[in-house]
Design a protein around this motif. Structure first.
Motif, PDB file in Angstrom:
ATOM      1  N   VAL A  73       0.856  -1.185   0.000  1.00  0.00           N
ATOM      2  CA  VAL A  73       0.000   0.000   0.000  1.00  0.00           C
ATOM      3  C   VAL A  73       0.890   1.231   0.000  1.00  0.00           C
ATOM      4  CG1 VAL A  73      -1.706   1.325   1.309  1.00  0.00           C
ATOM      5  CG2 VAL A  73      -1.859  -1.164   1.240  1.00  0.00           C
ATOM      6  N   SER A  74       0.533   2.207  -0.846  1.00  0.00           N
ATOM      7  CA  SER A  74       1.243   3.488  -0.807  1.00  0.00           C
ATOM      8  C   SER A  74       0.246   4.590  -1.116  1.00  0.00           C
ATOM      9  CB  SER A  74       2.410   3.512  -1.795  1.00  0.00           C
ATOM     10  OG  SER A  74       1.940   3.428  -3.120  1.00  0.00           O
ATOM     11  N   PHE A  75       0.458   5.719  -0.477  1.00  0.00           N
ATOM     12  CA  PHE A  75      -0.375   6.889  -0.728  1.00  0.00           C
ATOM     13  C   PHE A  75       0.417   8.134  -0.358  1.00  0.00           C
ATOM     14  CE2 PHE A  75      -1.470   5.489   3.578  1.00  0.00           C
ATOM     15  CZ  PHE A  75      -1.343   6.652   4.318  1.00  0.00           C
ATOM     16  N   THR A  76      -0.049   9.272  -0.867  1.00  0.00           N
ATOM     17  CA  THR A  76       0.551  10.565  -0.555  1.00  0.00           C
ATOM     18  C   THR A  76      -0.548  11.511  -0.099  1.00  0.00           C
ATOM     19  OG1 THR A  76       2.318  10.264  -2.184  1.00  0.00           O
ATOM     20  CG2 THR A  76       1.841  12.528  -1.491  1.00  0.00           C
ATOM     21  N   CYS A  77      -0.305  12.178   1.020  1.00  0.00           N
ATOM     22  CA  CYS A  77      -1.200  13.228   1.511  1.00  0.00           C
ATOM     23  C   CYS A  77      -0.518  14.566   1.284  1.00  0.00           C
ATOM     24  CB  CYS A  77      -1.494  13.050   3.003  1.00  0.00           C
ATOM     25  SG  CYS A  77      -2.478  11.603   3.388  1.00  0.00           S
ATOM     26  N   ARG A  78      -1.260  15.535   0.760  1.00  0.00           N
ATOM     27  CA  ARG A  78      -0.769  16.896   0.517  1.00  0.00           C
ATOM     28  C   ARG A  78      -1.511  17.827   1.471  1.00  0.00           C
ATOM     29  NH1 ARG A  78       1.313  17.909  -4.644  1.00  0.00           N
ATOM     30  NH2 ARG A  78       0.275  19.922  -4.674  1.00  0.00           N
ATOM     31  N   THR A  79      -0.752  18.581   2.276  1.00  0.00           N
ATOM     32  CA  THR A  79      -1.365  19.469   3.265  1.00  0.00           C
ATOM     33  C   THR A  79      -0.688  20.823   3.211  1.00  0.00           C
ATOM     34  OG1 THR A  79      -1.719  17.541   4.684  1.00  0.00           O
ATOM     35  CG2 THR A  79      -1.950  19.719   5.714  1.00  0.00           C
ATOM     36  N   ARG A  80      -1.482  21.869   3.131  1.00  0.00           N
ATOM     37  CA  ARG A  80      -0.947  23.229   3.201  1.00  0.00           C
ATOM     38  C   ARG A  80      -0.954  23.683   4.650  1.00  0.00           C
ATOM     39  NH1 ARG A  80      -2.941  23.954  -2.352  1.00  0.00           N
ATOM     40  NH2 ARG A  80      -1.143  24.819  -3.427  1.00  0.00           N
ATOM     41  N   LEU A  81       0.172  24.257   5.075  1.00  0.00           N
ATOM     42  CA  LEU A  81       0.312  24.739   6.443  1.00  0.00           C
ATOM     43  C   LEU A  81       0.686  26.214   6.431  1.00  0.00           C
ATOM     44  CD1 LEU A  81       2.433  21.766   7.857  1.00  0.00           C
ATOM     45  CD2 LEU A  81      -0.006  22.164   8.206  1.00  0.00           C
ATOM     46  N   ALA A  82       0.118  26.976   7.353  1.00  0.00           N
ATOM     47  CA  ALA A  82       0.397  28.405   7.473  1.00  0.00           C
ATOM     48  C   ALA A  82       1.599  28.613   8.392  1.00  0.00           C
ATOM     49  CB  ALA A  82      -0.831  29.140   8.013  1.00  0.00           C
ATOM     50  N   MET A  83       2.731  28.093   7.950  1.00  0.00           N
ATOM     51  CA  MET A  83       3.985  28.213   8.702  1.00  0.00           C
ATOM     52  C   MET A  83       5.131  27.965   7.737  1.00  0.00           C
ATOM     53  SD  MET A  83       3.779  24.601  10.835  1.00  0.00           S
ATOM     54  CE  MET A  83       2.129  24.878  11.411  1.00  0.00           C
ATOM     55  N   THR A  84       6.331  28.289   8.156  1.00  0.00           N
ATOM     56  CA  THR A  84       7.502  28.080   7.305  1.00  0.00           C
ATOM     57  C   THR A  84       7.839  26.588   7.229  1.00  0.00           C
ATOM     58  OG1 THR A  84       9.103  28.228   9.113  1.00  0.00           O
ATOM     59  CG2 THR A  84       8.457  30.322   8.023  1.00  0.00           C
ATOM     60  N   PRO A  85       8.585  26.176   6.194  1.00  0.00           N
ATOM     61  CA  PRO A  85       9.030  24.784   6.144  1.00  0.00           C
ATOM     62  C   PRO A  85       9.819  24.374   7.393  1.00  0.00           C
ATOM     63  CG  PRO A  85       9.328  25.793   3.996  1.00  0.00           C
ATOM     64  CD  PRO A  85       8.928  26.893   4.950  1.00  0.00           C
ATOM     65  N   GLU A  86      10.609  25.288   7.936  1.00  0.00           N
ATOM     66  CA  GLU A  86      11.384  24.980   9.142  1.00  0.00           C
ATOM     67  C   GLU A  86      10.458  24.668  10.322  1.00  0.00           C
ATOM     68  OE1 GLU A  86      13.867  27.370   6.384  1.00  0.00           O
ATOM     69  OE2 GLU A  86      11.862  27.677   7.198  1.00  0.00           O
ATOM     70  N   GLN A  87       9.418  25.480  10.480  1.00  0.00           N
ATOM     71  CA  GLN A  87       8.465  25.246  11.565  1.00  0.00           C
ATOM     72  C   GLN A  87       7.711  23.933  11.362  1.00  0.00           C
ATOM     73  OE1 GLN A  87       6.468  28.988  10.840  1.00  0.00           O
ATOM     74  NE2 GLN A  87       7.112  29.805  12.833  1.00  0.00           N
ATOM     75  N   ALA A  88       7.280  23.679  10.134  1.00  0.00           N
ATOM     76  CA  ALA A  88       6.549  22.444   9.833  1.00  0.00           C
ATOM     77  C   ALA A  88       7.441  21.222  10.051  1.00  0.00           C
ATOM     78  CB  ALA A  88       6.031  22.482   8.397  1.00  0.00           C
ATOM     79  N   PHE A  89       8.705  21.320   9.644  1.00  0.00           N
ATOM     80  CA  PHE A  89       9.664  20.229   9.825  1.00  0.00           C
ATOM     81  C   PHE A  89       9.809  19.906  11.311  1.00  0.00           C
ATOM     82  CE2 PHE A  89      13.807  18.320  10.280  1.00  0.00           C
ATOM     83  CZ  PHE A  89      14.037  17.605   9.104  1.00  0.00           C
ATOM     84  N   ASP A  90      10.018  20.939  12.126  1.00  0.00           N
ATOM     85  CA  ASP A  90      10.212  20.714  13.567  1.00  0.00           C
ATOM     86  C   ASP A  90       8.955  20.156  14.236  1.00  0.00           C
ATOM     87  OD1 ASP A  90      12.873  21.395  13.545  1.00  0.00           O
ATOM     88  OD2 ASP A  90      12.561  23.426  14.335  1.00  0.00           O
ATOM     89  N   LEU A  91       7.785  20.680  13.877  1.00  0.00           N
ATOM     90  CA  LEU A  91       6.553  20.143  14.468  1.00  0.00           C
ATOM     91  C   LEU A  91       6.344  18.680  14.078  1.00  0.00           C
ATOM     92  CD1 LEU A  91       4.080  23.140  14.037  1.00  0.00           C
ATOM     93  CD2 LEU A  91       5.060  22.277  16.177  1.00  0.00           C
ATOM     94  N   SER A  92       6.729  18.327  12.860  1.00  0.00           N
ATOM     95  CA  SER A  92       6.520  16.960  12.380  1.00  0.00           C
ATOM     96  C   SER A  92       7.466  15.950  13.016  1.00  0.00           C
ATOM     97  CB  SER A  92       6.664  16.906  10.859  1.00  0.00           C
ATOM     98  OG  SER A  92       5.620  17.628  10.261  1.00  0.00           O
ATOM     99  N   PHE A 109       3.459   0.807   3.096  1.00  0.00           N
ATOM    100  CA  PHE A 109       3.521  -0.254   4.105  1.00  0.00           C
ATOM    101  C   PHE A 109       3.036  -1.572   3.529  1.00  0.00           C
ATOM    102  CE2 PHE A 109      -0.706   1.520   4.708  1.00  0.00           C
ATOM    103  CZ  PHE A 109      -1.511   0.394   4.846  1.00  0.00           C
ATOM    104  N   THR A 110       3.463  -2.625   4.188  1.00  0.00           N
ATOM    105  CA  THR A 110       3.024  -3.983   3.873  1.00  0.00           C
ATOM    106  C   THR A 110       2.576  -4.621   5.179  1.00  0.00           C
ATOM    107  OG1 THR A 110       4.655  -4.144   2.102  1.00  0.00           O
ATOM    108  CG2 THR A 110       3.721  -6.218   2.907  1.00  0.00           C
TER     109      THR A 110
END
Length: 163
Positions: A3-22, A128-129
């Motif tokens: 199984v494979s899938f991609t989720c696309r999400t827009r966030l109101a923050m910088t890539p650096e902030q999104a990276f750290d939160l993730s 994932f499998t």
């Protein structure tokens, strides 16, 4: 991987902030409160980095689940990958990507007085499998794929609320 899938999400923050939160164990725990997820070994709080592991304990489908993941690729602030080391899947891989997004979180382009929307387009590539061979494949197709996509979408909605 089956199984494979991609989720696309827009966030109101910088890539650096999104990276750290993730990569934050604390944020992950907040986003998975419904499954009573806990970090029980490895990095149990704070930010994870290359080579770090965390063991999660949660309940899914009414069953206790334990999974250990390791950060196997790390390129701040563009992407990181976590992969199951031990757990319920035969294999599990999650690639997190963070791209500058000139559009705002609602997808609209900024007006001329606002040269940069300042947002992030977050891409979650999940593969994932399931275990158990042909039986696992039937479970993947019947409901596990949709269930896993829903978990990622819930986590991403939680992140949007932090922006």
């Amino acid at each position: 991987m089956t199984v494979s899938f991609t989720c696309r999400t827009r966030l109101a923050m910088t890539p650096e902030q999104a990276f750290d939160l993730s990569r934050s164990v604390d944020v992950h725990l907040g986003s998975m409160a419904k499954s009573r997820e806990r970090a029980v070994a490895g990095v149990t709080a704070g930010l994870m980095t290359l080579g770090d592991t965390v063991t999660w304990r949660a309940r899914h489908f009414g069953l206790p689940v334990r999974m250990t993941s390791r950060i196997t690729q790390y390129s701040f602030p563009e992407s990181f990958t976590d992969e199951q080391q031990r757990g319920p899947f035969r294999a599990f891989r999650h690639v997190h990507e963070f791209l500058p997004d000139p559009a705002g979180p609602d997808g609209s382009l900024p007006d001329s007085s606002e040269p940069d929307g300042g947002g992030t387009l977050m891409l979650d590539h999940v593969e994932f499998t399931a275990p158990l061979g042909i039986l696992g494949r039937l479970v993947e197709k019947a409901f596990l794929g949709r269930y896993m996509r829903h978990l990622i979408e819930e986590r991403n909605s939680y992140l949007q609320g932090l922006g």
